[in-house]
Design a protein around this motif. Structure first.
Motif, PDB file in Angstrom:
ATOM      1  N   TYR A 138     -12.695-117.009  -8.251  1.00  6.12           N
ATOM      2  CA  TYR A 138     -13.098-115.619  -8.462  1.00  6.12           C
ATOM      3  C   TYR A 138     -11.860-114.732  -8.513  1.00  6.12           C
ATOM      4  O   TYR A 138     -10.955-114.884  -7.690  1.00  6.12           O
ATOM      5  N   TRP A 139     -11.811-113.841  -9.489  1.00 11.12           N
ATOM      6  CA  TRP A 139     -10.764-112.827  -9.494  1.00 11.12           C
ATOM      7  C   TRP A 139     -11.244-111.624 -10.296  1.00 11.12           C
ATOM      8  O   TRP A 139     -12.250-111.686 -10.998  1.00 11.12           O
ATOM      9  N   LYS A 140     -10.523-110.525 -10.148  1.00 15.22           N
ATOM     10  CA  LYS A 140     -10.840-109.308 -10.901  1.00 15.22           C
ATOM     11  C   LYS A 140      -9.768-109.078 -11.949  1.00 15.22           C
ATOM     12  O   LYS A 140      -8.596-109.377 -11.732  1.00 15.22           O
ATOM     13  N   HIS A 141     -10.210-108.540 -13.085  1.00 16.57           N
ATOM     14  CA  HIS A 141      -9.294-108.240 -14.178  1.00 16.57           C
ATOM     15  C   HIS A 141      -9.347-106.749 -14.480  1.00 16.57           C
ATOM     16  O   HIS A 141     -10.423-106.186 -14.733  1.00 16.57           O
ATOM     17  N   ASP A 147     -12.483-102.558 -13.489  1.00 16.36           N
ATOM     18  CA  ASP A 147     -12.299-103.959 -13.094  1.00 16.36           C
ATOM     19  C   ASP A 147     -13.446-104.816 -13.608  1.00 16.36           C
ATOM     20  O   ASP A 147     -14.621-104.504 -13.385  1.00 16.36           O
ATOM     21  N   GLU A 149     -15.134-108.655 -13.409  1.00 15.45           N
ATOM     22  CA  GLU A 149     -15.151-109.773 -12.466  1.00 15.45           C
ATOM     23  C   GLU A 149     -15.230-111.100 -13.227  1.00 15.45           C
ATOM     24  O   GLU A 149     -16.002-111.230 -14.181  1.00 15.45           O
ATOM     25  N   THR A 151     -15.592-115.370 -12.696  1.00 18.73           N
ATOM     26  CA  THR A 151     -15.827-116.533 -11.835  1.00 18.73           C
ATOM     27  C   THR A 151     -15.806-117.801 -12.676  1.00 18.73           C
ATOM     28  O   THR A 151     -16.225-117.801 -13.834  1.00 18.73           O
ATOM     29  N   TYR A 221     -23.515-113.989  -7.196  1.00 18.32           N
ATOM     30  CA  TYR A 221     -23.066-112.759  -6.534  1.00 18.32           C
ATOM     31  C   TYR A 221     -23.929-112.597  -5.287  1.00 18.32           C
ATOM     32  O   TYR A 221     -24.871-113.375  -5.051  1.00 18.32           O
ATOM     33  N   HIS A 281     -25.464-106.243  -5.181  1.00 19.11           N
ATOM     34  CA  HIS A 281     -24.089-106.319  -5.654  1.00 19.11           C
ATOM     35  C   HIS A 281     -23.836-105.134  -6.581  1.00 19.11           C
ATOM     36  O   HIS A 281     -24.698-104.795  -7.394  1.00 19.11           O
ATOM     37  N   PRO A 284     -19.530-104.127 -12.187  1.00 20.85           N
ATOM     38  CA  PRO A 284     -18.637-103.196 -12.884  1.00 20.85           C
ATOM     39  C   PRO A 284     -19.365-102.200 -13.776  1.00 20.85           C
ATOM     40  O   PRO A 284     -18.964-101.041 -13.871  1.00 20.85           O
ATOM     41  N   LEU A 415     -19.719-109.508 -15.069  1.00 20.62           N
ATOM     42  CA  LEU A 415     -19.331-110.670 -14.270  1.00 20.62           C
ATOM     43  C   LEU A 415     -19.358-111.902 -15.171  1.00 20.62           C
ATOM     44  O   LEU A 415     -20.427-112.349 -15.593  1.00 20.62           O
ATOM     45  N   GLY A 482      -9.271-112.813 -18.403  1.00 21.74           N
ATOM     46  CA  GLY A 482      -9.967-111.533 -18.248  1.00 21.74           C
ATOM     47  C   GLY A 482      -9.977-110.727 -19.532  1.00 21.74           C
ATOM     48  O   GLY A 482     -11.001-110.130 -19.909  1.00 21.74           O
TER      49      GLY A 482
END
Length: 517
Positions: A138-141, A147, A149, A151, A221, A281, A284, A415, A482
């Motif tokens: 998992y990371w955010k761009h 941002d 998300e 996965t 999520y 959740h 974005p 996401l 991303g």
């Protein structure tokens, strides 16, 4: 044998401590497991009664014993999962008791407390496999839309080639008709259908119809839930659909609820059973700011706006859910028949003398901070042409090495759910950028897993000039993934972020009598 017997005792104790069973169920539950594993007596030694975080370690001991002693056909993930669910099903209350407990908590402490308890039950019963979910990447761009998300999903176990071949030989499923049907509760499963002895669902009423509420076993999520129709009926997006979404967020105000679109290419993976997805959740899309507002004499208490998002989103908000419903349905009905060939939007095409509809929406309902109602209508179109045979508003072919599947509800909201294969592939691309020439040579061979990424690898190598550390390479790759996913969302948007696209988007709303604020 002693290790397996000890595991049974510890597992029953875990179930008692977590409230899966009551004191009166203790001996009964132990005896069920003793019978399942062919034991006639329980563990006779000193029991380690230290608390355990989750049941997986104890389940693995029992499933290893089953594999070693011929109690499962093969020691594969599929057969292990079938036994896993059976064991935990032995350690749970009956469905009616779970529903009773949910209703009691709802009445005494409120709906949020009821869903909290039910969610924890689904985790403790191993229906939600947190041990696998914790392995997801998992990371955010950071993008121009906020941002995004990302996965990489590792929670769904992959079948072996042998299991895939076996599954193809089986007749089409008759019971349960699909993985969403209510008949899954307590079902033992088979090679091509997951076991669900540890699944529990909560009945609810939406728009005076019977529906059911459960959590997803893969929770992409927080508190990822599924709301599905009592009967196996196909998805069809109508005014009733929008009413159900608003009805749900009335009853469950701490959750959002959305629907996949109801047409192929732009719809979800299961169109044969009407269902929604929701949860707790903040996606974005929810943070996307307004870029243009509109007013309509008929809906003076409904705020209508276009928001800054890669896809084409109309956001409605109002304190009055009935007026919001009427406004949303008017927009949806207008969109179904709307064409604008100048931007490739055509509502219908003729196939073998019949009109085939192409326009639909992905609707998402939630409560906003002041308790009002909010609904996003994401405009969709599923046309194809010679240039884009998979879909004009679909991931284009140059993106397929990262994602080629439909852009469904969860991706629409920002996401990305990317296939598990990418975990290893991205690591190996990082190694190539950091100087692994052997992997680079292999990637150029037909049949190599990295071959699909070769053009992308060449671009990254040129940018980094073959002079980058592995850590920096992985940071670059995550950023690039991303960017690719954000571009995919733009490709799925019917109105592009150009002057012509923005004008065309406004043209649709003004065609219905909306005026810019």
């Amino acid at each position: 044998m002693d290790e397996a017997l000890h595991a049974i005792e510890r597992l029953v104790l875990f179930a008692l401590r977590k409230g899966l069973i009551q004191e009166a169920d203790y001996d009964y539950s132990r005896n069920l497991l003793l019978e399942d594993f062919g034991f006639s007596e329980p563990f006779a030694g000193q029991i380690n009664d230290l608390p355990v975080e989750g049941p997986q370690q104890l389940l693995d001991i029992l499933i290893d014993y089953a594999a070693e002693n011929g109690l499962i056909p093969e020691n594969t993930d599929t057969y292990r999962d079938l036994l896993d669910a059976k064991i935990m099903g032995r350690l749970m209350a009956r469905p009616s008791e779970v529903v009773h407990a949910f209703r009691k908590t709802e009445q005494e402490q409120g709906i949020e407390a009821a869903t909290n308890d039910f969610y924890n039950l689904c985790i403790d019963s191993n229906y939600i496999r947190m041990d696998r979910i914790s392995k997801n990447e998992y990371w955010k761009h950071e993008s121009s839309y906020g941002d995004i998300e990302i996965t990489i999903n590792l929670s769904k176990p992959e079948k072996s080639p042998k299991e895939i071949a076996m599954a193809k030989l089986l007749p089409p499923p008759v019971y349960p008709k699909c993985q969403l049907c209510r008949e899954n509760v307590g079902y033992a499963g088979r090679i091509n259908h997951p076991a669900r002895q540890n699944l529990r669902v909560i009945p609810l009423e939406l728009n005076k119809e019977k529906w059911l509420f459960q959590y997803s076993p893969y929770v992409y999520y927080n508190e990822h839930c599924i709301v599905f129709h009592h009967d196996h009926i196909p998805m069809k997006l109508t005014k009733d659909t929008l009413a159900r979404l608003l009805g749900f967020v009335d009853a469950y105000p701490h959750y959002f609820l959305g629907s996949n679109a109801d047409l192929p290419i732009v719809g979800g993976s299961i169109l044969t059973h009407d269902h929604f997805q929701g949860g707790r959740h903040t996606f974005p899309i929810q943070k996307a700011p307004k870029v243009a507002g509109f007013i309509h004499d008929k809906y003076k208490d409904v705020s209508v706006s276009i928001v800054n998002w890669p896809m084409s989103v109309i956001r409605l908000s109002s304190k009055n859910s009935s007026n919001l419903l009427e406004c949303a349905n008017d927009i949806y009905e207008a969109w179904k028949g709307y064409s604008d060939p100048s931007v490739d939007i055509e509502a219908y095409s003729e196939v073998e003398g019949e009109q085939v509809r192409h326009n639909t929406v992905t609707p998402i309902a939630r409560r906003n901070a002041d308790g009002g109602y909010e609904m996003d209508l994401v405009l969709r179109n599923n046309r194809t042409n010679e240039q884009y045979p998979e879909g004009i508003f679909h991931p284009h072919r140059e993106m397929h090495h990262i994602k080629k599947e439909n852009i469904g509800l969860i991706e629409v909201m920002g996401l990305a759910i990317l296939p598990g294969r990418l975990k290893l592939e991205l690591e190996q691309i990082g190694d190539i950028l950091a100087g692994d020439t052997a992997l680079y040579q292999a990637a150029q061979s037909e049949g190599d897993a990295l071959r699909v990424h070769l053009d992308w690898i060449e671009q990254l190598k040129e940018r980094t000039n073959n002079n980058i550390s592995k850590d920096d390479a992985m940071d670059l790759i995550r950023s690039e993934v991303g960017t690719i996913f954000t571009t995919i969302l733009e490709q799925a948007g019917v109105y592009k972020h150009t002057e012509d696209g923005r004008e065309a988007f406004c043209r649709f709303l003004t065609s219905m009598g909306y005026l810019p604020e």
